[in-house]
Motif scaffolding. Structure first.
Motif, PDB file in Angstrom:
ATOM      1  N   ASN A  70      80.727  70.699   4.434  1.00 34.63           N
ATOM      2  CA  ASN A  70      80.897  72.343   3.871  1.00 34.63           C
ATOM      3  C   ASN A  70      80.108  73.077   4.772  1.00 34.63           C
ATOM      4  OD1 ASN A  70      81.523  74.511   2.377  1.00 34.63           O
ATOM      5  ND2 ASN A  70      80.209  73.618   0.696  1.00 34.63           N
ATOM      6  N   TYR A  71      80.430  73.761   5.865  1.00 29.41           N
ATOM      7  CA  TYR A  71      79.632  74.715   6.593  1.00 29.41           C
ATOM      8  C   TYR A  71      80.069  75.953   6.814  1.00 29.41           C
ATOM      9  CZ  TYR A  71      82.650  73.830  10.596  1.00 29.41           C
ATOM     10  OH  TYR A  71      83.848  73.812  11.399  1.00 29.41           O
ATOM     11  N   GLN A  72      79.216  76.816   7.285  1.00 27.23           N
ATOM     12  CA  GLN A  72      79.353  78.227   7.780  1.00 27.23           C
ATOM     13  C   GLN A  72      79.129  78.248   9.213  1.00 27.23           C
ATOM     14  OE1 GLN A  72      80.696  80.505   5.745  1.00 27.23           O
ATOM     15  NE2 GLN A  72      80.853  78.961   4.275  1.00 27.23           N
ATOM     16  N   PRO A  73      79.712  79.444   9.880  1.00 22.28           N
ATOM     17  CA  PRO A  73      79.554  79.587  11.224  1.00 22.28           C
ATOM     18  C   PRO A  73      78.001  79.757  11.312  1.00 22.28           C
ATOM     19  CG  PRO A  73      81.467  81.121  10.623  1.00 22.28           C
ATOM     20  CD  PRO A  73      80.696  80.350   9.261  1.00 22.28           C
ATOM     21  N   GLY A  74      77.481  79.131  12.498  1.00 27.97           N
ATOM     22  CA  GLY A  74      76.154  79.068  12.856  1.00 27.97           C
ATOM     23  C   GLY A  74      75.360  77.872  12.287  1.00 27.97           C
ATOM     24  N   TYR A  75      75.844  76.914  11.547  1.00 31.51           N
ATOM     25  CA  TYR A  75      75.287  75.894  11.133  1.00 31.51           C
ATOM     26  C   TYR A  75      75.278  74.883  12.330  1.00 31.51           C
ATOM     27  CZ  TYR A  75      75.665  76.604   6.144  1.00 31.51           C
ATOM     28  OH  TYR A  75      75.427  77.058   4.721  1.00 31.51           O
ATOM     29  N   THR A  76      74.325  73.780  12.130  1.00 34.33           N
ATOM     30  CA  THR A  76      74.227  72.857  13.221  1.00 34.33           C
ATOM     31  C   THR A  76      74.464  71.589  12.778  1.00 34.33           C
ATOM     32  OG1 THR A  76      72.083  72.461  13.004  1.00 34.33           O
ATOM     33  CG2 THR A  76      72.729  74.022  14.278  1.00 34.33           C
ATOM     34  N   ILE A  77      74.855  70.415  13.587  1.00 37.84           N
ATOM     35  CA  ILE A  77      75.048  68.955  13.415  1.00 37.84           C
ATOM     36  C   ILE A  77      73.887  68.294  14.122  1.00 37.84           C
ATOM     37  CG2 ILE A  77      77.537  69.037  12.855  1.00 37.84           C
ATOM     38  CD1 ILE A  77      78.136  67.892  15.634  1.00 37.84           C
ATOM     39  N   GLY A  78      73.861  67.296  13.358  1.00 37.20           N
ATOM     40  CA  GLY A  78      72.753  66.045  14.004  1.00 37.20           C
ATOM     41  C   GLY A  78      73.631  65.132  14.639  1.00 37.20           C
ATOM     42  N   ILE A  79      73.568  64.878  15.870  1.00 39.78           N
ATOM     43  CA  ILE A  79      74.149  63.804  16.546  1.00 39.78           C
ATOM     44  C   ILE A  79      73.193  62.711  16.767  1.00 39.78           C
ATOM     45  CG2 ILE A  79      75.336  62.834  18.612  1.00 39.78           C
ATOM     46  CD1 ILE A  79      76.980  65.402  18.476  1.00 39.78           C
ATOM     47  N   LEU A  80      73.518  61.532  16.574  1.00 43.09           N
ATOM     48  CA  LEU A  80      72.690  60.343  16.644  1.00 43.09           C
ATOM     49  C   LEU A  80      73.250  59.469  17.878  1.00 43.09           C
ATOM     50  CD1 LEU A  80      73.103  60.957  13.727  1.00 43.09           C
ATOM     51  CD2 LEU A  80      71.824  58.872  13.158  1.00 43.09           C
ATOM     52  N   PRO A  81      72.439  59.561  19.118  1.00 49.91           N
ATOM     53  CA  PRO A  81      72.764  58.853  20.365  1.00 49.91           C
ATOM     54  C   PRO A  81      71.961  57.385  20.269  1.00 49.91           C
ATOM     55  CG  PRO A  81      70.896  60.195  20.406  1.00 49.91           C
ATOM     56  CD  PRO A  81      71.168  60.617  19.106  1.00 49.91           C
ATOM     57  N   SER A  82      72.372  56.909  20.801  1.00 53.89           N
ATOM     58  CA  SER A  82      71.892  55.334  21.202  1.00 53.89           C
ATOM     59  C   SER A  82      71.485  55.236  22.722  1.00 53.89           C
ATOM     60  CB  SER A  82      73.094  54.201  21.069  1.00 53.89           C
ATOM     61  OG  SER A  82      73.441  54.356  19.817  1.00 53.89           O
ATOM     62  N   ASN A  83      70.411  54.447  22.822  1.00 51.18           N
ATOM     63  CA  ASN A  83      69.670  54.077  24.118  1.00 51.18           C
ATOM     64  C   ASN A  83      70.743  53.524  25.066  1.00 51.18           C
ATOM     65  OD1 ASN A  83      66.987  55.102  23.765  1.00 51.18           O
ATOM     66  ND2 ASN A  83      66.938  53.291  22.204  1.00 51.18           N
ATOM     67  N   CYS A  84      70.290  53.569  26.365  1.00 52.42           N
ATOM     68  CA  CYS A  84      71.381  52.976  27.220  1.00 52.42           C
ATOM     69  C   CYS A  84      71.291  51.553  27.291  1.00 52.42           C
ATOM     70  CB  CYS A  84      70.895  53.502  28.815  1.00 52.42           C
ATOM     71  SG  CYS A  84      71.417  52.680  29.988  1.00 52.42           S
ATOM     72  N   GLU A  85      72.412  50.841  27.288  1.00 53.55           N
ATOM     73  CA  GLU A  85      72.522  49.414  27.287  1.00 53.55           C
ATOM     74  C   GLU A  85      71.727  48.637  28.196  1.00 53.55           C
ATOM     75  OE1 GLU A  85      76.767  48.341  26.963  1.00 53.55           O
ATOM     76  OE2 GLU A  85      76.877  49.479  24.712  1.00 53.55           O
ATOM     77  N   ASN A  86      71.981  49.348  29.700  1.00 51.59           N
ATOM     78  CA  ASN A  86      71.369  48.772  30.852  1.00 51.59           C
ATOM     79  C   ASN A  86      69.762  48.859  30.457  1.00 51.59           C
ATOM     80  OD1 ASN A  86      71.365  47.645  33.184  1.00 51.59           O
ATOM     81  ND2 ASN A  86      70.858  49.440  34.057  1.00 51.59           N
TER      82      ASN A  86
END
Length: 432
Positions: A70-86
């Motif tokens: 439930n968001y409005q313009p201007g909101y942000t999301i947090g993306i959860l990356p992973s480390n490089c497998e190599n």
């Protein structure tokens, strides 16, 4: 003083007890400013909107099928990356842990350290491969406390002395040089620099910080039922490497290309002041450079999709390198102008001619008009750009507008700016 880990790991021979990969990928992740649970959203489309030699910019779209944000313009999301497998594999090999990398471990705090608690981002049970992939930051700036803990596990006397020196006040200059060099400060780089150093995995789990999410502005409107989107650019460091999250997102895009599906863990962050005025009739002025246009695309798409366009006037100042390959969302902006969602558009390009022009230069061309918009019509000013370069220059240009329009001294103009900031009429979103 000897510094040993307060954690203790044991391995379970029963492979059936290994938790699923998602257990480490989401359950123990730290989510600052969260206003939702973590969800796994599927990529539905992407566009490579610029493809320059030193920079790529992607517009990445996620399906809204299982997104209940439930968001409005201007909101942000947090993306959860992973480390490089190599990278993870190299660390496991370097520490001689490849034979237990996929066995189920159990970690606890030794009883003699009753006041010590297990770090919140470390799963109580799991596999070393998964915890190194998802839970600890392998590229973070090494703290002196972590470096000091490595001394106990370094055989070579010269290397021990070197680590001790880095941790001392006398070694501050070399320590600062180390942490400023992206390619030399990672865990693997440290282990390769000090070849006789072989710490137990407990040391890494105890001292390495959590792998934190990366915030991205949503550049689509909640009225858009087809997708939620972000924009991100891929820059290279001086050694040719890329940032962790953008590298991981590029890998997700390749997986989507090959498999036609890829899930990205994300969550909605708590709202900031960087949102449209509650009163739609209030004029807005938007200033952006490069990918700083992302939240403003969300603003304008939101107005574009509203059935009744009864909102106030809007003015976008946008700066990029050139009007061709580097101009983000050019066609969208034309569409927003045509529909009335955007009233005015002022562009500038820093590398298109012999004379470099930046957004602050364009602002100064419209002193009287901007002065009227801001000081008479009480427009809200939004600025999105790089903290160290764009923000000070634009703020200085706005102060010049105040000084010229109201015939103010600089100190009085600064007081007026402070009043606007306090009232939420000068709102900044920036990055380093």
């Amino acid at each position: 003083m000897e510094q040993k880990s307060k954690l203790k790991i044991s391995y379970d021979k029963d492979l059936n007890e290994i938790p699923p990969n998602e257990y480490a990928a989401t359950k123990y992740r730290i989510t600052p400013f969260s206003s939702s649970d973590i969800i796994s959203s599927s990529i539905c489309k992407y566009e490579l909107i610029t493809n320059e030699e030193d920079r790529k910019v992607y517009h990445l779209r996620f399906s809204t099928d299982n997104t209940c944000f439930n968001y409005q313009p201007g909101y942000t999301i947090g993306i959860l990356p992973s480390n490089c497998e190599n990278l993870v594999e190299k660390i496991l090999v370097r520490l001689g842990l490849e034979h237990v990398a996929d066995k189920c471990y159990h970690v606890c705090v030794e009883q003699i350290n009753a006041k010590k608690t297990l770090p919140k981002h470390i799963p109580i049970c799991g596999t070393l491969r998964n915890v190194l992939l998802h839970n600890v930051d392998l590229n973070s700036v090494p703290k002196k406390l972590f470096l000091r803990s490595l001394i106990n596990y370094t055989e070579d006397e010269n290397e021990r002395d070197k680590i001790s020196y880095l941790c001392s006040p006398k070694g501050s200059t070399e320590y600062l040089s180390l942490i400023s060099n992206h390619s030399k400060r990672s865990v693997l780089a440290l282990l390769e620099t000090f070849s006789s150093c072989k710490p137990p995995i407990e040391i890494l789990l105890e001292y390495l910080p959590p792998l934190l999410p990366r915030p991205y502005s949503i550049c689509s409107s909640p009225l858009n039922n087809d997708y939620l989107s972000i924009t991100f650019n891929v820059d290279k460091f001086s050694d040719g490497s890329k940032g962790l999250c953008v590298s991981w997102l590029e890998k997700c895009i390749r997986k989507f290309e090959n498999d036609k599906q890829c899930l990205v863990p994300m969550y909605l962050r708590s709202p900031s002041k960087f949102v449209l005025p509650q009163d739609d009739s209030v004029p807005i002025i938007m200033v952006a450079t490069g990918t700083g246009i992302s939240p403003f695309r969300g603003f304008l798409e939101h107005r574009h999709l509203q059935p009744e366009k009864s909102f106030g006037k809007s003015w976008l100042f946008y700066g990029c390198r050139d009007s061709g390959s580097n101009y983000l969302f050019k066609e969208d902006l034309k569409k927003f102008v045509a529909s009335g969602a955007l009233t005015r558009l002022s562009e500038c390009f820093s590398r298109e001619s012999g004379t470099k022009e930046y957004v602050q230069d364009v602002i100064e061309k419209y002193t009287d008009e901007l002065g009227y918009w801001i000081l008479q019509d009480e427009a809200v000013v939004y600025l999105c750009g790089e903290f160290s370069k764009v923000l000070p220059a634009v703020k200085k240009a706005i102060l010049q507008v105040f000084m010229s329009y109201r015939h103010l001294q600089e100190d009085d103009a600064k007081l007026l700016m402070k009043k606007m900031e306090d009232e939420g009429r000068y709102i900044v979103d920036s990055w380093n």
